[in-house]
Design a protein around this motif. Structure first.
Motif, PDB file in Angstrom:
ATOM      1  N   ILE A   9       0.833  -1.201   0.000  1.00  0.00           N
ATOM      2  CA  ILE A   9       0.000   0.000   0.000  1.00  0.00           C
ATOM      3  C   ILE A   9       0.868   1.252   0.000  1.00  0.00           C
ATOM      4  O   ILE A   9       0.609   2.202  -0.744  1.00  0.00           O
ATOM      5  N   ILE A  10       1.929   1.249   0.796  1.00  0.00           N
ATOM      6  CA  ILE A  10       2.835   2.404   0.845  1.00  0.00           C
ATOM      7  C   ILE A  10       3.539   2.594  -0.491  1.00  0.00           C
ATOM      8  O   ILE A  10       3.674   3.712  -0.985  1.00  0.00           O
ATOM      9  N   VAL A  11       3.972   1.502  -1.109  1.00  0.00           N
ATOM     10  CA  VAL A  11       4.637   1.588  -2.413  1.00  0.00           C
ATOM     11  C   VAL A  11       3.679   2.143  -3.464  1.00  0.00           C
ATOM     12  O   VAL A  11       4.057   3.004  -4.267  1.00  0.00           O
ATOM     13  N   ILE A  12       2.440   1.702  -3.454  1.00  0.00           N
ATOM     14  CA  ILE A  12       1.458   2.197  -4.422  1.00  0.00           C
ATOM     15  C   ILE A  12       1.196   3.687  -4.216  1.00  0.00           C
ATOM     16  O   ILE A  12       1.097   4.451  -5.183  1.00  0.00           O
ATOM     17  N   ILE A  13       1.121   4.136  -2.967  1.00  0.00           N
ATOM     18  CA  ILE A  13       0.905   5.558  -2.689  1.00  0.00           C
ATOM     19  C   ILE A  13       2.090   6.396  -3.161  1.00  0.00           C
ATOM     20  O   ILE A  13       1.923   7.478  -3.729  1.00  0.00           O
ATOM     21  N   ILE A  14       3.301   5.897  -2.949  1.00  0.00           N
ATOM     22  CA  ILE A  14       4.496   6.626  -3.391  1.00  0.00           C
ATOM     23  C   ILE A  14       4.529   6.716  -4.913  1.00  0.00           C
ATOM     24  O   ILE A  14       4.811   7.782  -5.480  1.00  0.00           O
ATOM     25  N   ILE A  15       4.238   5.609  -5.591  1.00  0.00           N
ATOM     26  CA  ILE A  15       4.227   5.620  -7.058  1.00  0.00           C
ATOM     27  C   ILE A  15       3.156   6.576  -7.575  1.00  0.00           C
ATOM     28  O   ILE A  15       3.390   7.340  -8.517  1.00  0.00           O
ATOM     29  N   ALA A  16       1.987   6.574  -6.952  1.00  0.00           N
ATOM     30  CA  ALA A  16       0.907   7.480  -7.364  1.00  0.00           C
ATOM     31  C   ALA A  16       1.323   8.938  -7.165  1.00  0.00           C
ATOM     32  O   ALA A  16       1.020   9.793  -8.008  1.00  0.00           O
ATOM     33  N   GLY A  17       2.011   9.231  -6.074  1.00  0.00           N
ATOM     34  CA  GLY A  17       2.470  10.594  -5.829  1.00  0.00           C
ATOM     35  C   GLY A  17       3.486  11.059  -6.852  1.00  0.00           C
ATOM     36  O   GLY A  17       3.433  12.190  -7.347  1.00  0.00           O
ATOM     37  N   VAL A  18       4.424  10.179  -7.189  1.00  0.00           N
ATOM     38  CA  VAL A  18       5.447  10.528  -8.186  1.00  0.00           C
ATOM     39  C   VAL A  18       4.802  10.743  -9.556  1.00  0.00           C
ATOM     40  O   VAL A  18       5.133  11.698 -10.260  1.00  0.00           O
ATOM     41  N   LEU A  19       3.867   9.877  -9.921  1.00  0.00           N
ATOM     42  CA  LEU A  19       3.185  10.042 -11.207  1.00  0.00           C
ATOM     43  C   LEU A  19       2.343  11.309 -11.228  1.00  0.00           C
ATOM     44  O   LEU A  19       2.248  11.978 -12.260  1.00  0.00           O
ATOM     45  N   ASP A  20       1.744  11.665 -10.100  1.00  0.00           N
ATOM     46  CA  ASP A  20       0.954  12.896 -10.018  1.00  0.00           C
ATOM     47  C   ASP A  20       1.849  14.111 -10.250  1.00  0.00           C
ATOM     48  O   ASP A  20       1.476  15.022 -10.985  1.00  0.00           O
ATOM     49  N   ILE A  21       3.018  14.102  -9.660  1.00  0.00           N
ATOM     50  CA  ILE A  21       3.946  15.219  -9.843  1.00  0.00           C
ATOM     51  C   ILE A  21       4.462  15.253 -11.281  1.00  0.00           C
ATOM     52  O   ILE A  21       4.535  16.308 -11.906  1.00  0.00           O
ATOM     53  N   LYS A  22       4.798  14.080 -11.822  1.00  0.00           N
ATOM     54  CA  LYS A  22       5.347  14.021 -13.178  1.00  0.00           C
ATOM     55  C   LYS A  22       4.352  14.509 -14.215  1.00  0.00           C
ATOM     56  O   LYS A  22       4.711  15.246 -15.131  1.00  0.00           O
ATOM     57  N   TYR A  23       3.096  14.126 -14.089  1.00  0.00           N
ATOM     58  CA  TYR A  23       2.084  14.498 -15.072  1.00  0.00           C
ATOM     59  C   TYR A  23       1.239  15.692 -14.627  1.00  0.00           C
ATOM     60  O   TYR A  23       0.201  15.969 -15.227  1.00  0.00           O
ATOM     61  N   GLU A  24       1.709  16.404 -13.597  1.00  0.00           N
ATOM     62  CA  GLU A  24       1.082  17.633 -13.100  1.00  0.00           C
ATOM     63  C   GLU A  24      -0.403  17.433 -12.819  1.00  0.00           C
ATOM     64  O   GLU A  24      -1.264  18.123 -13.346  1.00  0.00           O
ATOM     65  N   GLY A  25      -0.686  16.501 -11.934  1.00  0.00           N
ATOM     66  CA  GLY A  25      -2.062  16.160 -11.571  1.00  0.00           C
ATOM     67  C   GLY A  25      -2.633  17.103 -10.527  1.00  0.00           C
ATOM     68  O   GLY A  25      -2.145  18.215 -10.299  1.00  0.00           O
ATOM     69  N   LEU A  26      -3.679  16.635  -9.862  1.00  0.00           N
ATOM     70  CA  LEU A  26      -4.428  17.462  -8.918  1.00  0.00           C
ATOM     71  C   LEU A  26      -3.568  17.905  -7.733  1.00  0.00           C
ATOM     72  O   LEU A  26      -3.553  19.078  -7.364  1.00  0.00           O
ATOM     73  N   PHE A  27      -2.840  16.983  -7.112  1.00  0.00           N
ATOM     74  CA  PHE A  27      -2.002  17.345  -5.970  1.00  0.00           C
ATOM     75  C   PHE A  27      -0.942  18.364  -6.373  1.00  0.00           C
ATOM     76  O   PHE A  27      -0.681  19.320  -5.655  1.00  0.00           O
TER      77      PHE A  27
END
Length: 49
Positions: A15-33
């Motif tokens: 779960i922690i790994v999935i959250i970290i990957i989601a955060g990195v992808l959000d930053i890379k693709y300039e998502g909501l966060f």
């Protein structure tokens, strides 16, 4: 139920790994966060990724 009680650490790790990957992808693709961050943080993160 027995499986989750035996492997709580493994489940928590995934779960922690999935959250970290989601955060990195959000930053890379300039998502909501990323868009909610201040402009100075956005420019700093853009230079990293």
């Amino acid at each position: 139920m027995k499986w989750t009680s035996k492997n709580k650490k493994i489940l928590l790790f995934f779960i922690i790994v999935i959250i970290i990957i989601a955060g990195v992808l959000d930053i890379k693709y300039e998502g909501l966060f990323y868009q909610l961050l201040p402009t100075s943080m956005q420019t700093f993160l853009s230079s990293l990724f």
